[in-house]
Motif scaffolding. Structure first.
Motif, mmCIF file in Angstrom:
data_model
loop_
_atom_site.group_PDB
_atom_site.id
_atom_site.type_symbol
_atom_site.label_atom_id
_atom_site.label_comp_id
_atom_site.label_asym_id
_atom_site.label_seq_id
_atom_site.Cartn_x
_atom_site.Cartn_y
_atom_site.Cartn_z
ATOM 1 N N ILE A 1 0.837 -1.204 0.000
ATOM 2 C CA ILE A 1 0.000 0.000 0.000
ATOM 3 C C ILE A 1 0.873 1.256 0.000
ATOM 4 C CG2 ILE A 1 -1.616 1.356 1.400
ATOM 5 C CD1 ILE A 1 -2.820 -1.312 2.349
ATOM 6 N N ASP A 2 1.878 1.273 0.872
ATOM 7 C CA ASP A 2 2.764 2.438 0.964
ATOM 8 C C ASP A 2 3.593 2.610 -0.308
ATOM 9 O OD1 ASP A 2 1.796 2.856 3.510
ATOM 10 O OD2 ASP A 2 3.442 1.795 4.487
ATOM 11 N N PHE A 3 4.005 1.509 -0.900
ATOM 12 C CA PHE A 3 4.759 1.556 -2.153
ATOM 13 C C PHE A 3 3.906 2.174 -3.259
ATOM 14 C CE2 PHE A 3 6.130 -0.474 -6.164
ATOM 15 C CZ PHE A 3 7.477 -0.137 -6.175
ATOM 16 N N ASN A 4 2.653 1.747 -3.335
ATOM 17 C CA ASN A 4 1.744 2.277 -4.357
ATOM 18 C C ASN A 4 1.508 3.773 -4.183
ATOM 19 O OD1 ASN A 4 1.477 -0.236 -5.508
ATOM 20 N ND2 ASN A 4 -0.484 -0.694 -4.541
ATOM 21 N N SER A 5 1.297 4.199 -2.938
ATOM 22 C CA SER A 5 0.986 5.613 -2.709
ATOM 23 C C SER A 5 2.179 6.519 -2.998
ATOM 24 C CB SER A 5 0.503 5.826 -1.277
ATOM 25 O OG SER A 5 1.522 5.497 -0.349
ATOM 26 N N ASN A 6 3.401 5.992 -2.868
ATOM 27 C CA ASN A 6 4.603 6.799 -3.094
ATOM 28 C C ASN A 6 5.165 6.692 -4.505
ATOM 29 O OD1 ASN A 6 5.906 8.098 -0.426
ATOM 30 N ND2 ASN A 6 4.755 6.267 0.122
ATOM 31 N N LEU A 7 4.692 5.724 -5.289
ATOM 32 C CA LEU A 7 5.236 5.564 -6.651
ATOM 33 C C LEU A 7 4.157 5.345 -7.698
ATOM 34 C CD1 LEU A 7 7.686 5.154 -8.543
ATOM 35 C CD2 LEU A 7 7.538 2.718 -8.029
ATOM 36 N N VAL A 8 3.340 4.337 -7.506
ATOM 37 C CA VAL A 8 2.379 3.958 -8.541
ATOM 38 C C VAL A 8 1.339 5.045 -8.764
ATOM 39 C CG1 VAL A 8 0.640 2.270 -9.225
ATOM 40 C CG2 VAL A 8 2.746 1.508 -8.077
ATOM 41 N N GLU A 9 0.745 5.537 -7.693
ATOM 42 C CA GLU A 9 -0.295 6.563 -7.840
ATOM 43 C C GLU A 9 0.238 7.855 -8.460
ATOM 44 O OE1 GLU A 9 -2.137 6.953 -4.026
ATOM 45 O OE2 GLU A 9 -2.678 4.816 -3.939
ATOM 46 N N PRO A 10 1.403 8.376 -8.047
ATOM 47 C CA PRO A 10 1.926 9.588 -8.696
ATOM 48 C C PRO A 10 2.229 9.399 -10.185
ATOM 49 C CG PRO A 10 3.004 9.245 -6.590
ATOM 50 C CD PRO A 10 2.220 8.008 -6.872
ATOM 51 N N LEU A 11 2.421 8.142 -10.613
ATOM 52 C CA LEU A 11 2.764 7.884 -12.021
ATOM 53 C C LEU A 11 1.596 7.291 -12.796
ATOM 54 C CD1 LEU A 11 6.382 6.407 -11.688
ATOM 55 C CD2 LEU A 11 5.714 8.723 -12.336
ATOM 56 N N SER A 12 0.386 7.447 -12.285
ATOM 57 C CA SER A 12 -0.777 6.872 -12.987
ATOM 58 C C SER A 12 -0.934 7.449 -14.389
ATOM 59 C CB SER A 12 -2.050 7.115 -12.170
ATOM 60 O OG SER A 12 -2.242 8.510 -11.957
ATOM 61 N N SER A 13 -0.564 8.721 -14.560
ATOM 62 C CA SER A 13 -0.673 9.336 -15.889
ATOM 63 C C SER A 13 0.402 8.845 -16.849
ATOM 64 C CB SER A 13 -0.590 10.865 -15.767
ATOM 65 O OG SER A 13 0.660 11.252 -15.209
ATOM 66 N N HIS A 14 1.400 8.114 -16.308
ATOM 67 C CA HIS A 14 2.466 7.559 -17.146
ATOM 68 C C HIS A 14 2.166 6.108 -17.531
ATOM 69 C CE1 HIS A 14 5.780 10.672 -16.430
ATOM 70 N NE2 HIS A 14 4.761 11.091 -15.680
ATOM 71 N N GLY A 15 0.966 5.662 -17.262
ATOM 72 C CA GLY A 15 0.593 4.304 -17.635
ATOM 73 C C GLY A 15 0.795 3.279 -16.542
ATOM 74 N N PHE A 16 0.988 3.735 -15.295
ATOM 75 C CA PHE A 16 1.142 2.802 -14.181
ATOM 76 C C PHE A 16 -0.223 2.600 -13.522
ATOM 77 C CE2 PHE A 16 5.394 4.030 -15.030
ATOM 78 C CZ PHE A 16 6.217 3.029 -14.556
ATOM 79 N N THR A 17 -1.086 1.900 -14.229
ATOM 80 C CA THR A 17 -2.426 1.643 -13.709
ATOM 81 C C THR A 17 -2.456 0.309 -12.975
ATOM 82 O OG1 THR A 17 -3.166 0.509 -15.710
ATOM 83 C CG2 THR A 17 -3.401 2.913 -15.654
ATOM 84 N N GLU A 18 -3.378 0.183 -12.039
ATOM 85 C CA GLU A 18 -3.472 -1.036 -11.242
ATOM 86 C C GLU A 18 -3.837 -2.231 -12.104
ATOM 87 O OE1 GLU A 18 -2.848 -3.374 -8.156
ATOM 88 O OE2 GLU A 18 -2.512 -1.208 -8.120
ATOM 89 N N ASP A 19 -4.733 -2.025 -13.083
ATOM 90 C CA ASP A 19 -5.139 -3.129 -13.952
ATOM 91 C C ASP A 19 -3.953 -3.682 -14.734
ATOM 92 O OD1 ASP A 19 -7.716 -2.951 -13.100
ATOM 93 O OD2 ASP A 19 -8.433 -1.770 -14.809
ATOM 94 N N LEU A 20 -3.168 -2.782 -15.314
ATOM 95 C CA LEU A 20 -2.021 -3.216 -16.118
ATOM 96 C C LEU A 20 -0.966 -3.888 -15.237
ATOM 97 C CD1 LEU A 20 -0.375 -3.394 -18.703
ATOM 98 C CD2 LEU A 20 0.414 -1.039 -18.302
ATOM 99 N N LEU A 21 -0.664 -3.296 -14.086
ATOM 100 C CA LEU A 21 0.354 -3.862 -13.210
ATOM 101 C C LEU A 21 -0.066 -5.229 -12.668
ATOM 102 C CD1 LEU A 21 1.454 -0.698 -11.202
ATOM 103 C CD2 LEU A 21 2.733 -1.870 -12.992
ATOM 104 N N SER A 22 -1.359 -5.380 -12.357
ATOM 105 C CA SER A 22 -1.846 -6.674 -11.865
ATOM 106 C C SER A 22 -1.697 -7.749 -12.936
ATOM 107 C CB SER A 22 -3.310 -6.555 -11.441
ATOM 108 O OG SER A 22 -3.437 -5.686 -10.332
ATOM 109 N N GLU A 23 -1.975 -7.379 -14.174
ATOM 110 C CA GLU A 23 -1.825 -8.338 -15.286
ATOM 111 C C GLU A 23 -0.357 -8.716 -15.476
ATOM 112 O OE1 GLU A 23 -2.453 -8.518 -20.148
ATOM 113 O OE2 GLU A 23 -3.566 -7.043 -18.960
#
Length: 404
Positions: A321-343
């Protein structure tokens, strides 16, 4: 046993325990304590210790600090041995317990008792000059048995791990609880196990902040230490980044000297979880590669995605959760979406399991190929494949034929 563990005593494991064996253990403990008392006396009273006292003063240590930290001075080895003989210790016991390397008492004269669990395990001797290495240990020092300066764990049961022994002693002297040192260049699993036995519930890494250009080395040391701690079943690990004071590395002792102990406490209060630390570090590295327009090369994006997928697959739920909030969420506009990463994670997991399974099959085939009897080889092959099926969750053998 619990009480003995807390105070650092080892209970006898031999059912034939004898008073002679116990006395030998006590003699060893007593001679090390007497060495420490002698070193402390020499630092306070010897004219030859002027240079060491001046060095300690330059580091901001008062006379009270030096006493509390049990720092001492060894004038030379011969004088130490004569003192111990005058205390009634036999030459054989001195030779057995007090083993000092060349340089101790000449180039390395500042003494630091290596206490763990309240007992002196041996000594570290520091040079105040330019001699290498900076520290020499007494021969046979068992630093792997426990963290330096670890005694009764207080407060919230969080153990703060720093690099230097003086960092640990300085912080403890100023009232910061549970600050220990690695005692060497790395953390050992035995040290973590010992701390857990004494009541540690979490660990905070507070390693030195290196000068610019060496950040990668610090990151590697932190990663290595965390892997050791997590490997012992601990799921609460935190990281502290000390402020850059300029002019070289920043360690806790320097921070306390230049900014006060409250600055060190504040740094500890800003600790990050492992997941938050990894996320913020990777985000900083990634954004630093942007061009003047703020755009990131697609190759860099894809490389980061691969790292993210591999890291997330190994994190605990909270760290994820903490990793996502500090990296994944800030880069959502760069294509780091949860659906894609889960796949991508599912694909990574499948590929990893496939590689492990293939390796086990190759090892099994190699083993079977050495068996001279074909019947025995077939039996070994079938049993081996069943075991691989059970551990990997994938079927290598065809399902049994049903006649119903």
């Amino acid at each position: 046993k619990t009480l003995a563990d807390v105070v650092g005593l080892e209970l006898p494991k031999d059912p034939n325990f004898s008073k002679e064996n116990y006395q030998s253990y006590r003699d060893t403990a007593n001679i090390l304590e007497d060495c420490n008392s002698y070193f402390i006396y020499c630092l306070e009273n010897s004219t030859g210790a002027d240079e060491v006292r001046a060095y300690l003063s330059s580091r901001g240590y008062s006379d009270e600090d030096v006493k509390a930290m049990e720092l001492g001075y060894i004038p030379d080895q011969d004088k130490l041995f004569k003192y111990l003989l005058s205390k009634g210790y036999s030459q054989s016991l001195i030779d057995e317990v007090v083993k000092l390397n060349k340089g101790i008492g000449s180039t390395h004269r500042l003494t630091i008792p290596y206490r763990s669990g309240g007992s002196v395990k041996g000594f570290k001797f520091r040079t105040i000059g330019d001699h290498k290495p900076k520290y020499l240990n007494s021969t046979g020092l068992d630093r792997m048995g426990g963290f330096f300066n670890l005694s009764g764990i207080k407060g919230d049961k969080d153990v703060v791990i720093v690099e230097g022994e003086l960092d640990s002693l300085s912080a403890t002297d100023r009232g910061v609880e549970n600050v220990v040192a690695t005692g060497g260049s790395s953390i050992a699993p035995e040290q973590v196990k010992d701390a857990i036995r004494r009541g540690a519930k979490s660990f905070t890494l507070c390693l030195d902040t290196d000068e610019p250009g060496k950040e990668e080395e610090t990151s590697k040391r932190i990663t290595s230490a965390i892997e050791v701690i997590l490997g012992e079943g601990v799921n609460r690990v935190y990281i502290v980044t000390l402020p850059d004071l300029g002019g070289g590395k920043t360690d806790p002792d320097r921070l306390i000297k230049e900014s006060g102990v409250e600055a060190f406490r504040e740094a500890l209060s800003n600790r990050l979880t492992y997941g938050a630390y990894l996320g913020s570090k990777l985000l900083e590295e990634y954004l630093s590669k942007a061009n003047q327009s703020g755009e990131i090369d697609y190759k860099e994006r894809d490389l980061l995605r691969e790292k993210v997928v591999e890291i997330r697959s190994k994190l605990s739920a909270q760290d994820r959760i903490d990793f996502n909030s500090n990296l994944v969420e800030p880069l959502s506009s760069h294509g780091f979406t949860e659906d894609l990463l889960s796949e991508l994670e599912e694909n990574y997991k499948t590929a990893t399991e496939e590689a492990i399974r293939n390796k086990k099959v190759d090892e099994l085939l190699k083993k079977v190929g050495t068996l001279p009897d074909k019947g025995e080889a077939i039996k070994e092959l079938r049993e081996g494949l069943k075991n691989i099926d059970a551990t990997t969750g994938k079927g290598l053998l065809p399902p049994p034929i049903s006649f119903t």
